[in-house]
Design a protein around this motif. Structure first.
Motif, mmCIF file in Angstrom:
data_model
loop_
_atom_site.group_PDB
_atom_site.id
_atom_site.type_symbol
_atom_site.label_atom_id
_atom_site.label_comp_id
_atom_site.label_asym_id
_atom_site.label_seq_id
_atom_site.Cartn_x
_atom_site.Cartn_y
_atom_site.Cartn_z
ATOM 1 N N THR A 246 -40.796 3.882 82.579
ATOM 2 C CA THR A 246 -41.394 3.722 81.253
ATOM 3 C C THR A 246 -41.152 4.990 80.448
ATOM 4 N N LEU B 297 -51.783 6.037 84.581
ATOM 5 C CA LEU B 297 -50.387 5.826 84.973
ATOM 6 C C LEU B 297 -50.016 6.736 86.141
ATOM 7 N N GLY C 145 -44.543 3.605 77.379
ATOM 8 C CA GLY C 145 -45.515 2.571 77.733
ATOM 9 C C GLY C 145 -45.399 1.289 76.921
ATOM 10 N N PHE D 288 -51.412 5.710 77.185
ATOM 11 C CA PHE D 288 -52.073 5.232 78.409
ATOM 12 C C PHE D 288 -53.547 5.595 78.392
ATOM 13 N N GLY E 173 -46.200 9.362 75.479
ATOM 14 C CA GLY E 173 -46.796 8.193 76.113
ATOM 15 C C GLY E 173 -48.128 8.479 76.787
#
Lengths: 223, 223
Positions: B136, B180, B139, B173, B169
């Motif tokens: 990723t 994550l 995300g 999250f 990112g």
């Protein structure tokens, strides 16, 4: 760990049918038939993807698939396992893991970004590729993936479907020069009229009007 | 067989980076940047799907993923493993098999035939679902799948990406209330300027102009 048990074929077929009933993956709806990937309308529908959600069943089915291939195709016949987008992919990963073989997956179309690949993973030219599908009716979707693998330089002489309708499609595979292996067909899922009255038979009779039997050409399948 | 080895985090990160180099899954092209799924143009591209095609590497990476989750999330935290269409699916199957857990997969859109599902497999209401992705960036794709699982009644508190860009990112999250987990980032793949001159460093320096380092904000990543 490479698969080393080889249950009897009839036992594997019967048990896969039993598992499909046990997890309620067998659906009947003559009033509102299901539209299959092939576009065909069918009063019956088997959701083999549900097998993924039951670890003991999933593991048993993958052992059955591995032993079917090793016995009927051979032990050293494949360089790579391929699954088609989407349902073939998880079963390809599990089978590749079982057999200690590389895996690739095949998109329906090139991805459109990144490196725009249709074959994901690494497939050297001339690889002997086994294409796996959870289910095939007449080979339509399966041959899209087989053709894509062949176009990318792979050799496909064998395919496996966990569940094969067993009603049409044999000629398609013969013409396409692919030997199709499978574990069970409708014949295993649909109890024959005279069979002992098991819970499966009762559930099937209750939920499957005679139209379903006619649709599946029950007589032709039994012959 | 449930995973029971717990390598040191730094060792797992270094080895995953080494594997990605070994199978030539790390690509640089500053002249013609790659278009990522997020739409972003990037001079660097990691093809984690290639991990699937190398059985010993694939098996090691899945052991790393399993031990990362058991150690950092817990041993009995998940009822189900979910992979998103397409690259998350094979890794979800392999991780579910490793942990003896049910698996589902999440389509980008409902299928359009059969039972028209977006979640394939069986996911009881309230299941604690771990969503896995091969990679990723920020995300984007991952939250499409997380949102679909949540909309279908699943609980998603954790996700794992084998490879996380580690540049942007984190906030996404945090805002999305998903922790994550990951195994490696660019920091592991890109040798730091002073590091011993290994074949990896030479290959990286030869193929990665300074623009690539600037793009990855190398300095910010190293801090």
């Amino acid at each position: 760990m490479i698969q080393t048990t080889f249950p009897d074929r009839a036992v594997m077929a019967e048990l896969l049918a039993k598992m499909l009933w046990e997890i309620k993956a067998v659906h009947f709806n003559a009033a509102q038939p299901y539209k299959l990937a092939s576009g065909m309308a069918s009063p019956v529908y088997i959701d083999c993807r549900k097998l993924l959600s039951f670890p003991r069943i999933r593991s048993t089915v993958m052992d059955f698939a591995a032993s079917t291939l090793l016995r009927d195709a051979g032990f050293e016949q494949f360089d790579c396992i391929a699954g088609g987008e989407t349902a073939g992919i998880p079963f390809a990963a599990l089978l590749a893991d079982r057999l200690g073989l590389p895996m690739i997956y095949v998109r329906k179309q090139p991805k459109g970004h990144g490196r725009n690949a249709q074959i994901e993973g690494n497939m050297p030219e001339g690889s002997r590729v086994l294409v796996i599908e959870d289910l095939t009716t007449a080979g339509g979707s399966m041959f899209k993936f087989i053709d894509a693998v062949r176009a990318a330089g792979g050799i496909v002489d064998h395919g496996i479907a966990l569940f094969f309708y067993g009603i049409f499609g044999e000629q398609r595979f013969a013409d396409g020069k692919v030997r199709l292996h499978h574990i069970a067909t409708w014949r295993n899922v649909l109890p024959s009229p005279g069979s002992r009255s098991s819970s499966t038979t009762r559930r099937c009779r209750k939920s499957s009007p005679s139209s379903m039997r006619r649709w599946l050409g029950r007589e032709r399948m039994v012959a």
